[in-house]
Design an enzyme around this catalytic site. Structure first.
Site, PDB file in Angstrom:
ATOM      1  N   VAL A 191     -46.555  23.107 -12.901  1.00 45.27           N
ATOM      2  CA  VAL A 191     -45.247  22.591 -13.305  1.00 45.27           C
ATOM      3  C   VAL A 191     -45.529  21.110 -13.553  1.00 45.27           C
ATOM      4  CG1 VAL A 191     -42.851  22.182 -12.634  1.00 45.27           C
ATOM      5  CG2 VAL A 191     -43.997  24.300 -11.936  1.00 45.27           C
ATOM      6  N   PRO A 192     -45.785  20.737 -14.804  1.00 48.36           N
ATOM      7  CA  PRO A 192     -46.461  19.467 -15.131  1.00 48.36           C
ATOM      8  C   PRO A 192     -45.597  18.206 -15.021  1.00 48.36           C
ATOM      9  CG  PRO A 192     -45.948  20.641 -17.131  1.00 48.36           C
ATOM     10  CD  PRO A 192     -45.549  21.540 -15.995  1.00 48.36           C
ATOM     11  N   CYS A 193     -45.265  17.823 -13.792  1.00 46.79           N
ATOM     12  CA  CYS A 193     -44.472  16.619 -13.596  1.00 46.79           C
ATOM     13  C   CYS A 193     -45.253  15.352 -13.962  1.00 46.79           C
ATOM     14  CB  CYS A 193     -43.958  16.534 -12.164  1.00 46.79           C
ATOM     15  SG  CYS A 193     -45.222  16.686 -10.907  1.00 46.79           S
ATOM     16  N   HIS A 194     -46.569  15.461 -14.067  1.00 45.50           N
ATOM     17  CA  HIS A 194     -47.360  14.288 -14.478  1.00 45.50           C
ATOM     18  C   HIS A 194     -47.079  13.900 -15.926  1.00 45.50           C
ATOM     19  CE1 HIS A 194     -49.837  17.765 -15.617  1.00 45.50           C
ATOM     20  NE2 HIS A 194     -50.334  16.986 -16.575  1.00 45.50           N
ATOM     21  N   ARG A 195     -46.441  14.763 -16.687  1.00 46.95           N
ATOM     22  CA  ARG A 195     -46.130  14.483 -18.091  1.00 46.95           C
ATOM     23  C   ARG A 195     -44.811  13.725 -18.258  1.00 46.95           C
ATOM     24  NH1 ARG A 195     -47.841  20.530 -19.939  1.00 46.95           N
ATOM     25  NH2 ARG A 195     -50.068  20.278 -19.534  1.00 46.95           N
TER      26      ARG A 195
END
Length: 151
Positions: A115-119
């Site tokens: 769940v790409p919260c780094h984006r």
């Protein structure tokens, strides 16, 4: 619950599974896990960190508030190599005044990487915070091909 471990270029993770699927990916940093390795998840992790990117996910069992689930679903729509601001996510979910709450939901994301919260970055294009460390956020964005001055 079943706990298994995986390694990555940024450190080790414990993968916590419910009967339905992956519930949490807990970052251990450089501390090795005492749990058995998870070969299937390790393959997904390796794929994520490769130039090809993630090809498939294990079954996921996300638990959170309705708002968190809404935010996490929006995060999954951000393509590899792209970013959106906290404000853009808030607008995307129909709550344009909720950018701080979006940041909190990102911080509480139980399955980072997948769940790409780094984006998610700040409106001013600065990188913002990251539960796994800002240096890891910059690294993840770089390997995904994001090209910005702030990285």
């Amino acid at each position: 619950m079943i706990i298994k471990s995986v390694s990555s270029p940024i450190g080790f993770f414990d993968a916590i599974y419910s009967d339905e699927g992956l519930r949490r990916l807990s970052f251990l940093g450089q501390n090795r896990s005492k749990h058995q390795n998870d070969p299937k998840l390790q393959k997904s992790i390796n794929s994520f960190f490769s130039s090809k990117g993630l090809k498939s996910l294990p079954p996921i069992d996300l638990k959170g508030t309705d708002f968190q689930l809404l935010v996490w679903d929006a995060l999954c729509s951000i393509p590899r190599g792209k970013t959106l601001s906290y404000l853009a996510i808030a607008k995307k979910i129909g709550l344009p005044n909720a950018s701080r709450a979006v940041g909190t939901a990102c911080k509480l994301n139980p399955i980072p990487l997948f769940v790409p919260c780094h984006r998610v970055i700040k409106q001013d294009q600065s990188v913002g915070q990251f539960a796994l460390g800002v240096h890891n956020k910059k690294y993840l964005l770089r390997i995904e091909g994001v090209k910005y001055d702030y990285i």
